[in-house]
Design an enzyme around this catalytic site. Structure first.
Site, PDB file in Angstrom:
ATOM      1  N   HIS A  17       0.837  -1.206   0.000  1.00 23.29           N
ATOM      2  CA  HIS A  17       0.000   0.000   0.000  1.00 23.29           C
ATOM      3  C   HIS A  17       0.869   1.252   0.000  1.00 23.29           C
ATOM      4  CE1 HIS A  17      -3.127  -2.596   2.248  1.00 23.29           C
ATOM      5  NE2 HIS A  17      -3.613  -2.402   1.031  1.00 23.29           N
ATOM      6  N   LYS A  41     -18.076  -6.125   6.315  1.00 21.75           N
ATOM      7  CA  LYS A  41     -16.907  -6.870   6.773  1.00 21.75           C
ATOM      8  C   LYS A  41     -16.522  -6.408   8.172  1.00 21.75           C
ATOM      9  CE  LYS A  41     -13.468  -7.443   3.643  1.00 21.75           C
ATOM     10  NZ  LYS A  41     -12.510  -6.991   2.607  1.00 21.75           N
ATOM     11  N   ARG A  90      -2.014  -6.244  -9.035  1.00 18.15           N
ATOM     12  CA  ARG A  90      -0.997  -7.245  -8.724  1.00 18.15           C
ATOM     13  C   ARG A  90      -1.005  -8.372  -9.741  1.00 18.15           C
ATOM     14  NH1 ARG A  90      -3.199  -8.376  -2.851  1.00 18.15           N
ATOM     15  NH2 ARG A  90      -5.017  -8.324  -4.184  1.00 18.15           N
ATOM     16  N   SER A 127      -3.375  -7.595   2.622  1.00 10.79           N
ATOM     17  CA  SER A 127      -3.655  -7.477   4.052  1.00 10.79           C
ATOM     18  C   SER A 127      -4.128  -8.804   4.626  1.00 10.79           C
ATOM     19  CB  SER A 127      -4.717  -6.396   4.297  1.00 10.79           C
ATOM     20  OG  SER A 127      -4.223  -5.126   3.956  1.00 10.79           O
TER      21      SER A 127
END
Length: 159
Positions: A17, A41, A90, A127
């Protein structure tokens, strides 16, 4: 002034990040690192804790501001006069997912999404992966800042 937002849950903030935020900070006058509150969440850290960790992790970037938000990102962009969103890619699967969101954001509010490819050093990093490794007392020292590593240790020490 050229402004962009780097949104995320940052639960917790990782070196990946920070790499994206730092690279964006070199390209734009102001970067808003926006910490999403996702009501669907349950995070490991509270939104306030995530904001505090992200502020400490970005303190070397004077043109980065950290702010919490909930709701639609495009509403946050409108309310803060932000014309662009920076997102990291990614993998190809990230692109498939991010492209749909980018197109929806443009359709809803004309907000552009700009993609940055992840630094290969961090292309595996998430994460979720950091939390899993930390939960088993694994070494995450190369994946997060020292203050985040300590926060993870403290959080999992009670489990």
């Amino acid at each position: 002034m050229r402004r962009v937002v780097c949104p995320g849950s940052f639960d917790p903030v990782t070196n990946g990040h920070i790499d994206i935020i730092g690279r964006a900070a070199r390209q734009y006058d102001e970067v808003i690192a926006a910490v999403l509150t996702n009501i669907s969440k349950r995070g490991l850290f509270s939104p306030e804790d995530r904001v505090a960790m992200l502020r400490e992790a970005t303190e070397d970037y004077p043109n980065v501001r950290v702010q919490q938000f909930d709701g639609l990102l495009v509403d946050f962009c409108r309310e803060n006069d932000i014309p662009g969103i920076i997102r990291s890619l990614r993998s190809v699967s990230d692109f498939d997912y991010e492209l749909q969101i980018a197109q929806m954001n443009y359709q809803l509010a004309g907000v552009e999404t700009l993609f940055m490819t992840a630094n290969p050093q961090y292309s595996f990093l998430s994460s979720s992966l950091v939390k899993e490794v930390a939960s088993y007392n694994g070494d995450v020292s190369t994946l997060v800042a020292p203050h985040v590593e300590q926060a993870l240790r403290d959080r999992f020490a009670g489990d």
